[in-house]
Design an enzyme around this catalytic site. Structure first.
Site, PDB file in Angstrom:
ATOM      1  N   ARG A 124       1.063  -1.112  -0.203  1.00  0.00           N
ATOM      2  CA  ARG A 124       0.063  -0.018   0.065  1.00  0.00           C
ATOM      3  C   ARG A 124       0.798   1.081   0.147  1.00  0.00           C
ATOM      4  NH1 ARG A 124      -5.062   1.793   3.744  1.00  0.00           N
ATOM      5  NH2 ARG A 124      -5.948   0.356   1.944  1.00  0.00           N
ATOM      6  N   HIS A 149      -7.434   0.781  -6.146  1.00  0.00           N
ATOM      7  CA  HIS A 149      -7.685  -0.213  -5.045  1.00  0.00           C
ATOM      8  C   HIS A 149      -8.310  -1.262  -5.445  1.00  0.00           C
ATOM      9  CE1 HIS A 149      -7.874  -0.984  -1.045  1.00  0.00           C
ATOM     10  NE2 HIS A 149      -8.748  -0.190  -0.360  1.00  0.00           N
ATOM     11  N   GLN A 199     -10.301  -3.820  -2.749  1.00  0.00           N
ATOM     12  CA  GLN A 199     -11.709  -3.231  -2.469  1.00  0.00           C
ATOM     13  C   GLN A 199     -12.575  -3.412  -3.556  1.00  0.00           C
ATOM     14  OE1 GLN A 199     -12.252  -1.381   0.453  1.00  0.00           O
ATOM     15  NE2 GLN A 199     -14.343  -2.050   0.119  1.00  0.00           N
ATOM     16  N   ASP A 218     -17.246   7.339  -1.141  1.00  0.00           N
ATOM     17  CA  ASP A 218     -15.955   7.204  -0.431  1.00  0.00           C
ATOM     18  C   ASP A 218     -15.702   8.583   0.152  1.00  0.00           C
ATOM     19  OD1 ASP A 218     -13.698   6.234   0.546  1.00  0.00           O
ATOM     20  OD2 ASP A 218     -12.520   6.620  -1.578  1.00  0.00           O
ATOM     21  N   CYS A 225     -16.374   1.782   1.334  1.00  0.00           N
ATOM     22  CA  CYS A 225     -15.081   1.170   1.506  1.00  0.00           C
ATOM     23  C   CYS A 225     -14.657   1.223   3.054  1.00  0.00           C
ATOM     24  CB  CYS A 225     -13.976   1.334   0.584  1.00  0.00           C
ATOM     25  SG  CYS A 225     -13.403   2.897   0.875  1.00  0.00           S
TER      26      CYS A 225
END
Ligand code: CP
Ligand code: NVA
Length: 306
Positions: free
Chosen positions: A102, A129, A132, A224, A264
């Site tokens: 990450r 991502h 996710q 998000d 998420c």
């Protein structure tokens, strides 16, 4: 499939296979059946950004697969003092069987895969991502019984999460509309790639500035944070610009009656989403968080298994 860096790089079949295996591993785990598919293997997990879900789900998942998860904070590695990705990739490949990373720059993840010899999994970059989006689509499948033909609405920042959702929708044959403010659109190349991918499944990929157009008759509502990791200094300006894009009851009433709400996490109630929506009856955010574990176990088993 050698790595999981972008969902654009995998085939529709591989995408479906990950979700099918994830469902199987989830059912087995719930039934108390162990599956040590990665016995004796080590996954190194490099973090240059914070994490709750990604770290815990990868660490737990690797343990459940019979392997060893090694947490590495980039600040404590020589990488944080300027050692090159080239040397890091080569050295790590001599020790471990896979690397999850990450970080900020997407190119760092690509370079790690290019220079190393072990599978690399993208645990979030500024651009994408993918893990996710896999968990999100597993969650949708569980709640809706299908993926193809549904309408996905994403309202908010055209960020890493939105980008991976575009790719996932294209692979799954799901229609997706992403509504962002001007200046915060999704990356043009990613939208073009997603449209290209969607030709094989026939789904529609739409970007708009109108949140109402996105949520109209949608089966899935998603948003998000307005302030992603690394953008903290822009918070005040972003909150002002994004406020017309808040997912609230007024907007949600235009979705299908049986819509599900995804986020998420981490979420900021009162900003990108109101409490009544995220904590309401349509919200499936904790199933979604749990599914990170199952989706990533499938990815690790496929990439690192014998
Ligand atoms: N959704 C997600 O990636 O959460 P973390 O930042 O807690 O890992
Ligand atoms: N877009 C967010 C996702 C966090 C999981 C970020 O990059 O901070």
């Amino acid at each position: 499939m050698k790595h999981l860096i972008s969902l654009h790089d995998i085939t529709n079949e591989e995408f479906n296979k990950i979700l099918t295996l994830a469902g199987k591993l989830k059912a087995e785990t719930k039934a108390g059946i162990t599956h040590h598919l990665l016995k004796g293997k080590t996954l190194a997990m490099i973090f240059t950004k914070s994490s709750t879900r990604t770290r815990i789900s990868f660490e737990t998942g690797m343990y459940q697969l019979g392997g060893y998860p090694m947490f590495l904070s980039a600040n404590d590695m020589q990488l944080g003092r300027g050692e090159s990705i080239y040397d890091t990739a080569n050295v790590m490949s001599r020790f471990v069987d896979g690397i999850m990373i990450r970080t900020y720059a997407h190119s760092d993840v690509e370079d790690l895969a290019k220079y190393g010899t072990v599978p690399v999994i993208n645990g979030l970059t500024d651009l994408l991502h993918p893990c996710q989006a896999l968990a999100d689509f597993l969650t949708i499948y569980e709640h809706k019984g299908k993926l193809e033909g549904l309408k996905f609405a994403y309202v908010g920042d055209g960020n890493n999460v939105a980008h991976s959702l575009l790719y996932a929708a294209a692979k799954a044959g799901m229609d997706i509309t992403v509504a962002t403010p001007k200046g915060y659109e999704c990356n043009e190349e990613i939208v073009a790639n997603a449209k290209d991918d969607a030709k094989s499944t026939g789904s529609t990929i739409v970007t708009t500035y109108d949140p109402l157009e996105a949520v109209k008759d949608a089966d899935i509502l998603c948003t998000d944070t307005w302030v992603s990791m690394g953008q903290e200094a822009e918070k005040a300006e972003r909150v002002k610009i994004f406020s017309p894009y808040q997912l609230n009851a007024e907007l949600a009433k235009h979705a299908k009656d049986d819509y599900i709400f995804l986020h998420c996490l981490p979420a900021y109630r009162g900003y990108e989403v109101t409490e009544d929506i995220i904590d309401g009856e349509h919200s499936v955010i904790f199933d979604e968080a749990e599914n990170r574990l199952h989706a990533q176990k499938a990815v690790m088993a496929m990439l690192m298994g014998d």
